[in-house]
Design a protein around this motif. Structure first.
Motif, PDB file in Angstrom:
ATOM      1  N   THR A 202       0.853  -1.177   0.000  1.00  0.00           N
ATOM      2  CA  THR A 202       0.000   0.000   0.000  1.00  0.00           C
ATOM      3  C   THR A 202       0.890   1.229   0.000  1.00  0.00           C
ATOM      4  N   LYS A 355     -11.996  -2.903   4.282  1.00  0.00           N
ATOM      5  CA  LYS A 355     -11.096  -1.906   4.896  1.00  0.00           C
ATOM      6  C   LYS A 355     -11.837  -0.754   5.568  1.00  0.00           C
ATOM      7  N   VAL A 386     -18.308   3.187  -0.437  1.00  0.00           N
ATOM      8  CA  VAL A 386     -17.015   2.671  -0.895  1.00  0.00           C
ATOM      9  C   VAL A 386     -16.068   3.818  -1.221  1.00  0.00           C
ATOM     10  N   ASN A 387     -16.563   4.821  -1.940  1.00  0.00           N
ATOM     11  CA  ASN A 387     -15.720   5.966  -2.302  1.00  0.00           C
ATOM     12  C   ASN A 387     -15.405   6.830  -1.084  1.00  0.00           C
ATOM     13  N   ARG A 390     -12.616   5.116   0.585  1.00  0.00           N
ATOM     14  CA  ARG A 390     -11.391   5.275  -0.218  1.00  0.00           C
ATOM     15  C   ARG A 390     -10.728   6.621   0.067  1.00  0.00           C
ATOM     16  N   PHE A 394      -7.149   7.395   2.081  1.00  0.00           N
ATOM     17  CA  PHE A 394      -6.139   8.258   1.457  1.00  0.00           C
ATOM     18  C   PHE A 394      -5.722   9.368   2.416  1.00  0.00           C
TER      19      PHE A 394
END
Length: 423
Positions: A202, A355, A386-387, A390, A394
């Motif tokens: 990652t 995650k 989901v986004n 994400r 980040f």
């Protein structure tokens, strides 16, 4: 030499020493080949911050009254501006120089797996100055960059002035790797090892040495650095104190009267949410709905009948979130971070969204990266959550004070413009 000239000379010496000490302590000047001006902004702003502390600290020890504070601040800002222009110009010139063929390095890859395609994307950026010659592998390939079997690489490297050999260890035995290391050492070639990552790497992974044993840390957040929590907590305390004193102090009694005129219920709405390390805490908001039994399980939806008239205004402008600055002051939340979810939602998503719990490595925030990217409020389809996750991941992997300030800026801009899902 006049006293003023002597003073200016000693001050200039102090400034230069302060800059050099700060720059070398941050390892700022060694510039990697892959580095661009924008990829080094975090370290750059830290350098300006440390230099600024040293710059203004001088006047705390030497209060001579020769120059006004406004003059000193202006000089500091001008210095920062010139340094910024110089550094951006340096990277621009270097990029142009490489695009015209200068400062390049010839590279080949020995071995082939999924990493080859990924590293090719780096080599194919001409501004970085890599000249990718091709790869060697014992499995024949029709690729135009296939140069032959692994044993062919030694002759090719010597005859084509190759500077770097990138080795994919998943394809090499211990004996082959040892021979390649010996060859590189004896022929002044630099060998770069691409480990067999089993597709688990990652962007936040880091390597640590335990004696001479390399150990990979899967999720190393910038917030784990010694100074980072101090910087973030100090910023949170200052920012939340400012909002509490200058906004909540007068807004709270006004909203109390308006709410009492419209509907029954308390001024503040509190709800159990999950914070850092999944620990629950009471999250505060200005009440924007009538009291109802579904407040802890059902998110607000478009044209939700539970929302009061004044509540619609509060939600549209995000004013209902302002009491969370109390949470920030108490240490349950941060100004910027992943938005905290209801306990029922955490229990639902932690088993269905991959995650999901990674976002709980850091304190939740009043605003976050996902929110300014449009993933706030009601979750209408799976892609929304989901986004959101994400962007949250980040953020945890890429935190910097500059990123926090950028998120705060765009949060304010979005609140003024109005957001589609602010209901």
């Amino acid at each position: 030499m006049t006293p003023l000239t002597y003073l200016e000379g000693t001050n200039a010496l102090y400034y230069n020493l302060a800059w050099l000490i700060a720059a070398f302590s941050l390892n700022y000047y060694p510039t990697e080949r892959r580095e661009r001006f924008e990829t080094n902004l975090g370290k750059y702003f830290r350098l300006l911050g440390i230099f600024g502390l040293a710059y203004f600290a001088l006047y705390g020890f030497k209060s001579n009254g020769v120059y006004a504070f406004e003059y000193r601040a202006t000089v500091y800002l001008v210095v920062c501006l010139f340094i910024t222009v110089y550094r951006s110009f340096f990277y621009w010139v270097r990029t142009k120089y490489r695009l015209y063929g200068g400062n390049f390095t010839n590279v080949v890859v020995v071995g082939r797996d999924k990493n080859l395609k990924k590293i090719r994307k780096v080599f194919d950026q001409p501004e970085l100055g890599y000249r990718y010659k091709g790869f060697f592998d014992d499995r024949p390939s029709v690729s135009p960059t296939y140069l032959g079997k692994m044993n062919d690489c030694f002759k090719y490297v010597l005859e084509n002035d190759v500077d770097y050999i990138y080795c994919v260890t998943s394809n090499l035995s211990k004996k082959e790797l040892e021979y390649l290391i010996t060859f590189a050492d004896n022929n002044l070639k630099k060998l770069m090892i691409i480990p067999d990552n089993k597709e688990i790497f990652t962007r936040s992974m880091s390597i640590e040495l335990y004696d001479n044993i390399p150990v990979l840390a899967m999720r190393k957040s910038p917030l784990e650095l010694e100074y980072a929590p101090i910087i973030k907590r100090t910023f949170d305390l200052l920012f939340s104190s400012f909002v509490i004193l200058t906004v909540l102090s007068w807004l709270t009694p006004i909203l109390f009267v308006l709410m009492k005129l419209e509907s029954k219920g308390p001024l503040f709405f509190k709800q159990k949410r999950h914070g850092v390390n999944r620990k629950p805490f009471w999250c505060y908001k200005f009440r924007s709905m009538t009291q109802n039994a579904e407040s802890d399980t059902l998110m607000a939806t478009k044209n939700d009948m539970r929302v009061t008239r004044i509540g619609r205004i509060l939600r549209k402008t995000s004013i209902d979130e302002l009491p969370q600055f109390i949470n920030v002051f108490l240490g349950n939340m941060s100004v910027v971070g992943p938005r905290p979810h209801m306990e029922s939602h955490t229990e639902m998503y932690e088993t269905s969204i991959d995650k999901y719990l990674v976002r709980h490595f850091v304190k939740p925030g009043i605003t976050g990266l996902a929110q300014i990217k449009g993933y706030r409020g009601e979750i209408m389809k799976k892609a929304d959550i989901v986004n959101r996750i994400r962007f949250d991941i980040f953020y945890t992997e890429s935190w910097s004070l500059g990123l926090d300030l950028s998120i705060i800026y765009f949060t304010v801009v979005n609140a003024i413009r109005g957001e589609e899902k602010a209901y």
